[in-house]
Motif scaffolding. Sequence first.
Motif, PDB file in Angstrom:
ATOM      1  N   TYR A 171      -4.050 -11.361  40.348  1.00 32.24           N
ATOM      2  CA  TYR A 171      -3.208 -12.517  40.614  1.00 32.24           C
ATOM      3  C   TYR A 171      -3.454 -13.075  42.012  1.00 32.24           C
ATOM      4  CZ  TYR A 171       1.034 -15.259  41.246  1.00 32.24           C
ATOM      5  OH  TYR A 171       1.919 -16.284  41.495  1.00 32.24           O
TER       6      TYR A 171
ATOM      7  N   TRP B  73      -6.988 -15.679  45.041  1.00 34.28           N
ATOM      8  CA  TRP B  73      -7.104 -16.804  45.962  1.00 34.28           C
ATOM      9  C   TRP B  73      -6.540 -16.453  47.335  1.00 34.28           C
ATOM     10  CZ3 TRP B  73      -3.996 -20.974  48.100  1.00 34.28           C
ATOM     11  CH2 TRP B  73      -4.782 -22.013  48.599  1.00 34.28           C
ATOM     12  N   LEU B  74      -5.446 -15.716  47.308  1.00 29.15           N
ATOM     13  CA  LEU B  74      -4.860 -15.231  48.558  1.00 29.15           C
ATOM     14  C   LEU B  74      -5.879 -14.391  49.323  1.00 29.15           C
ATOM     15  CD1 LEU B  74      -2.522 -14.483  50.510  1.00 29.15           C
ATOM     16  CD2 LEU B  74      -1.916 -12.673  48.919  1.00 29.15           C
TER      17      LEU B  74
ATOM     18  N   GLN C  91      -8.339 -16.596  50.944  1.00 31.59           N
ATOM     19  CA  GLN C  91      -7.785 -17.280  52.110  1.00 31.59           C
ATOM     20  C   GLN C  91      -7.671 -16.337  53.308  1.00 31.59           C
ATOM     21  OE1 GLN C  91      -7.207 -20.495  52.574  1.00 31.59           O
ATOM     22  NE2 GLN C  91      -7.993 -20.856  50.526  1.00 31.59           N
ATOM     23  N   LEU C  92      -7.270 -15.110  53.026  1.00 31.83           N
ATOM     24  CA  LEU C  92      -7.153 -14.135  54.112  1.00 31.83           C
ATOM     25  C   LEU C  92      -8.526 -13.816  54.679  1.00 31.83           C
ATOM     26  CD1 LEU C  92      -4.490 -11.741  52.611  1.00 31.83           C
ATOM     27  CD2 LEU C  92      -4.226 -13.229  54.588  1.00 31.83           C
TER      28      LEU C  92
ATOM     29  N   PHE D 263       3.854 -10.359  51.115  1.00 33.43           N
ATOM     30  CA  PHE D 263       2.704 -10.730  50.292  1.00 33.43           C
ATOM     31  C   PHE D 263       1.912  -9.470  50.008  1.00 33.43           C
ATOM     32  CE2 PHE D 263      -0.721 -10.467  53.438  1.00 33.43           C
ATOM     33  CZ  PHE D 263       0.026 -10.358  54.593  1.00 33.43           C
TER      34      PHE D 263
END
Lengths: 280, 412
Positions: free
Chosen positions: A30, A33-34, A37-38, A123
């Motif tokens: 899930y 994308w996070l 970005q990280l 998160f």
Amino acid sequence: MARIVTYESDNSLKKGYFSIFLEIFDEIRYNKWLTFQLFKRDFFGTYKQSFIGIFWAFIMPFFSLGTFILLNRSGIFSIGDIDTPYPIYAMVGISFWQIFSTGLISSSNSLAQAGAMITKINFSKKSLVIASMAKTTVTFLIQSILVALLFIFYHIAPSIGIFLIPIVIIPLMLFVIGLGFILSLLNAFIKDVGNGLSVIVTFLMFLTPVLYAKPSTGMLAHLTKFNPLYYIVSAGRDLVLKGVISEPRGFLFSVVMSFVIFIIFLFIFHLTETRVTERI
Amino acid sequence: MDNNVAIKVENVSKKFCKTLKKSMLYGLVDIGKNILGLRTNSGTLRSDEFLAVDNVSFEVKRGETLGLIGPNGSGKTTLLKMLNGIFWPDKGKISIRGKVGALIAVGAGFHPLLTGRENIYVNSAVLGMNRHEVNKKFDSIVEFADIGDFLDMPVKNYSSGMFVRLGFSVAVHCEPDILLVDEVLAVGDSNFIIKSLNKVSSLIKESNMSLIFVSHSNTMIKAVCKKALYIENGICKKIGNAFDVVEAYEADCLEKRKSLRYKDKYQRIKSRHDAGIDRILLLDKDGREKTTFKIGDFLKIRAHVVANIPLDDPSIQIAIFDEKGECILSQISKTDNIIFPAIYGKAYIDFAIPEIPFNVGLYPFSVKLMDGSLIDTVDYHVKTNYIAVESGGKSGFNGKLWINGKWKICNA
């Protein structure tokens, strides 16, 4: 109707181990994308305030390589028997080794470095650890350019086995991420872990035949037999230079070990990540 | 859980450790136990541990707004962090329905070297948006943050206001079902605060969002929240209608400040040994001595004067200050055209206030006795006394004064 989430102490125990496993992999998927970005945050953040930027990735191996060539030429240190030009041999070895060394250090620092972010926002912290590996991967890709240049310079062609490289890199990365999970947790609230780690990684580099050939006698020869890092790094190098893995049994064993380490430490990380945020 | 309930907190406690070394040790023990699948007995306190949140229960329905108030270190942020799932309760249970957006520290995920644009993407992802959502809302985020040309500049060059604006903008664009806001609006300018509150209120109306709001501004709590929870030392002291809870909190604060004032340096400038103000009293309408009054009450300040030699043409000055030290009233008998006869022996002078016009708070006051001209000070008590004003049902929404103004509506 929206999903209900509950928070209790010893939350995971009440759910049972199997459902936790599904939960973990759902979470990772899930948060793709996070994670990306990280990764970007980490990657650009590191190189923004720097003129040379990513090209530092070229410079580091040059110096280690140079040191070893110098030591060898002065007769202080014997590289051993190798049948390819030493710079290529060493550079290929270093590239694989660096996945381990820089990967381990950056992943073990990932939680501690994120500091305020993890105590103020909820998160997936797994993404943070995984993202720290991505930088290492990019460094590896850039170093492969260096390797390619060396091949051209010496007029040697790499073996066709180079296409099998992922079977070395994937276990290596899992191994590093696995260790990164547990070390980042510990490092987040026990700073000795991070400090000790940089010492140990340097030490391991000398202990593992990366910049020299595997010795056939002596204590080091004996130790190398039980060094999974040696099998993985040399398997990678064998594939690039010769196309065959010269010690398949040791390699296979190391691969299995990597997977086991990854799974176990991922699991531990999942069970304990919230414990760590409250102690950072 | 009832369909209408967004947050349910049942007997939740959270403990922290006072010393770092013990904290590290306990951390290791707890992690070890978790891995082995053992219970951590988190309900019991080990040495050097204390409860930051102690047995708190409440419920927030969808579309409801709850304010959290209490002094510093009372456990507000800890509670908020537990609601956000940043850490779990040691005892009790929290159930959350829907997506939670939290503004515990604005811009916590911002990387100082990355530009605003880059940080928007990272921060949105960290706050739980996906690529599609961010792309769709990017322009709206930028527009709301109102950072103009700074968008492509590293955020380390941002002013703290711009930082907050950008952080807030990203957080509200997550479209959470529950928004947790921790004292973050304090930095923004008034335009931005109004804009933010409007945005929050429209989210509450349009998508039935629930809001939990931490603030040290009682006015803000009263304006934003229907319900409030007053927490002190981790214990819930009062929960209910925001106005009532704020009133209880203010009363407690007043009580504490009163005890603090006694420790204040008593300052008295007495320039003569043969005359002076002996005592200063506060009296209510029945002549009883008091220090705490309600808004709108009758109040009399009485200064007992002792003069061993005749004091010709005496006059008194009364100056009342707010807690910040600003003078809100200063009157002199003489300039009010009141001429007192000479005092010889004992006398007292009264200054009566028919209806206390001050809002809830503590009001130190000075009393000065003069004779002859206004520069001949006999005795000067500088803020040695105070008037404590409680709400007693009526109080100004904010501001320093409350007057008994008459409201009326007419059809025109």
